[in-house]
Design a protein around this motif. Structure first.
Motif, mmCIF file in Angstrom:
data_model
loop_
_atom_site.group_PDB
_atom_site.id
_atom_site.type_symbol
_atom_site.label_atom_id
_atom_site.label_comp_id
_atom_site.label_asym_id
_atom_site.label_seq_id
_atom_site.Cartn_x
_atom_site.Cartn_y
_atom_site.Cartn_z
ATOM 1 N N LEU A 43 28.697 6.097 -3.591
ATOM 2 C CA LEU A 43 29.344 6.537 -4.565
ATOM 3 C C LEU A 43 30.689 7.516 -4.048
ATOM 4 O O LEU A 43 30.271 8.578 -3.448
ATOM 5 N N LEU A 58 29.627 5.298 -12.461
ATOM 6 C CA LEU A 58 27.971 5.366 -12.158
ATOM 7 C C LEU A 58 27.581 4.200 -13.391
ATOM 8 O O LEU A 58 26.777 3.404 -12.908
ATOM 9 N N ALA A 63 24.051 2.473 -12.128
ATOM 10 C CA ALA A 63 23.303 3.638 -11.819
ATOM 11 C C ALA A 63 22.653 4.380 -12.756
ATOM 12 O O ALA A 63 21.796 5.146 -12.711
ATOM 13 N N ILE A 99 21.080 12.558 -9.227
ATOM 14 C CA ILE A 99 22.531 11.938 -8.886
ATOM 15 C C ILE A 99 23.357 13.090 -9.187
ATOM 16 O O ILE A 99 24.189 13.529 -8.541
#
Length: 390
Positions: A43, A58, A63, A99
């Motif tokens: 990312l 994302l 994700a 994340i």
């Protein structure tokens, strides 16, 4: 009537509060639950990015299941405004909470592109490498040789120019075991992503720069890097000296550094280092000359440049303090920057009866106790050399 209305209103309020609590619990569960990502991704967060833009990215990459829940979770955990620029490895099945932590904790980029400036014993090169998030392994996408002493410089590829200016590129300077201080300093003159002068009035002492991989930032100071290398070698030597075996024929950390540098230059086989160390320790204990070519080479070159030829008889018979065919002791100083394994071998050698060794044609060495066995090993090596020359 009013009592009925109030009762109904209270019931609706309770239902609403229960529904809200349920929604919050569901959202928290979604935020902390295992994510949908099937394989790891890299990312990239550009400078000036917002959490909204990142959440959309994302979601587009699969994700996170919901960009909105991701943003609400970041806001709820007070991380909405802590976003850091860089390239971050997001493992498969990462939760939204995980994340969020990855992209807000800061520190160096953990994936994407890296530039490795490699200082070798005889030459220096620059690699541009890309990380495959799925396998977490790097592959080289561009390579060139910079314009430094001892190199035949090659054209700088466009890929390097491109990533050189990217904000998420990582930069490392890697110093190989067995380099000389002169080689390291000369090579650092060709690094275009650090600043400062390496035109020092006095070179660091030989052997005092720790071979390792050093991550640096664009614009960082070269003198600070040299100080890091020196501090790392000092720390290693101090720690290794405290673990030394008993009854060694060396009495100071400086002598351990000298011996380690000779071991480093004599073998590139990790498994052999302690065995090679045992030969030198046995010789020192018996009052024998070390008779090792690398020390003579250093006496001829003074650690500058690369000799690139065999030793002459006159050099093997010279009165140089580094000529271990003549002096019955260690030379006066190190002949290279030894790595950690050679330092460990110097103070904890194997216990063997060996006092001879010679190349065996495989990259390793044949060891011997007697001169007769050693001469036989030398004859085999000479035969291999002759066959390779034809």
């Amino acid at each position: 009537m009013w009592r009925s209305i109030a009762s109904n209103a209270l019931t609706l309020l309770i239902v609403a509060l229960v529904a809200m609590a349920g929604a919050i619990a569901w959202g928290k569960g979604q935020y902390t639950a295992q994510g949908p990502l099937e394989s790891a991704i890299c990312l990239r967060v550009q400078p000036g990015s917002t959490m909204t833009r990142v959440s959309r990215n994302l979601q587009d990459q699969g994700a996170v299941s919901s960009g909105s829940i991701f943003r609400i979770g970041a806001e709820y955990t007070d991380k909405m405004n802590q976003l850091k620029a860089g390239a971050f490895l997001v493992p498969e099945k990462s939760s939204m909470a995980e994340i969020t932590d990855i992209i807000t904790r800061g520190g160096a980029s953990t994936c994407g592109t890296e530039v490795v400036y490699r200082v070798g014993v005889t030459r220096t090169d620059v690699l541009v490498r890309e990380l495959d998030p799925a396998t977490q392994s790097y592959s080289t996408v561009a390579e060139f040789y910079p314009d430094v002493t001892g190199n035949e410089a090659t054209e700088i590829p466009a890929k390097y120019t491109e990533v050189r200016e990217a904000s998420d590129t990582r930069f490392r300077i890697s110093v190989a075991e067995g380099t000389t201080v002169w080689r390291v300093i000369e090579s650092l003159k060709g690094v275009d992503f650090i600043t400062g002068s390496v035109e020092v009035d006095e070179m660091p002492a030989e052997g005092t720069l720790a071979p390792d991989s050093y991550e640096v930032k664009v614009g960082s100071d070269v003198d600070e890097l040299i100080a890091r290398m020196t501090a790392a070698q000092d720390k290693r030597l101090a720690e290794i000296w405290d673990t030394r075996a008993d009854d060694l024929p060396i009495s100071t950390p400086e002598e351990a550094l000298i011996l380690a540098s000779i071991i480093e230059k004599e073998t590139g086989i990790p498994e052999e280092r302690r065995e090679v160390a045992s030969v030198f320790v046995n010789r020192l204990n018996q009052g024998m000359r070390l008779q090792t070519d690398p020390t003579v080479v250093y006496g001829v070159s003074n650690g500058v440049g690369f000799l690139g030829r065999g030793l002459r008889q006159s050099e093997l018979q010279s009165d140089s303090p580094y000529n271990t065919y003549v002096i019955p002791a260690l030379p006066p100083g190190p002949i290279a920057n030894p790595g950690l394994a050679s330092l460990e071998a110097a103070v904890n050698p194997d216990e063997t009866p060996y006092i001879f060794f010679v190349a065996d044609g495989t990259g390793g060495h044949a060891f011997a106790v007697t001169l007769a066995d050693h001469n036989a090993n030398v004859a085999k090596w000479r035969q291999i050399e002759a066959e390779r020359a034809n």
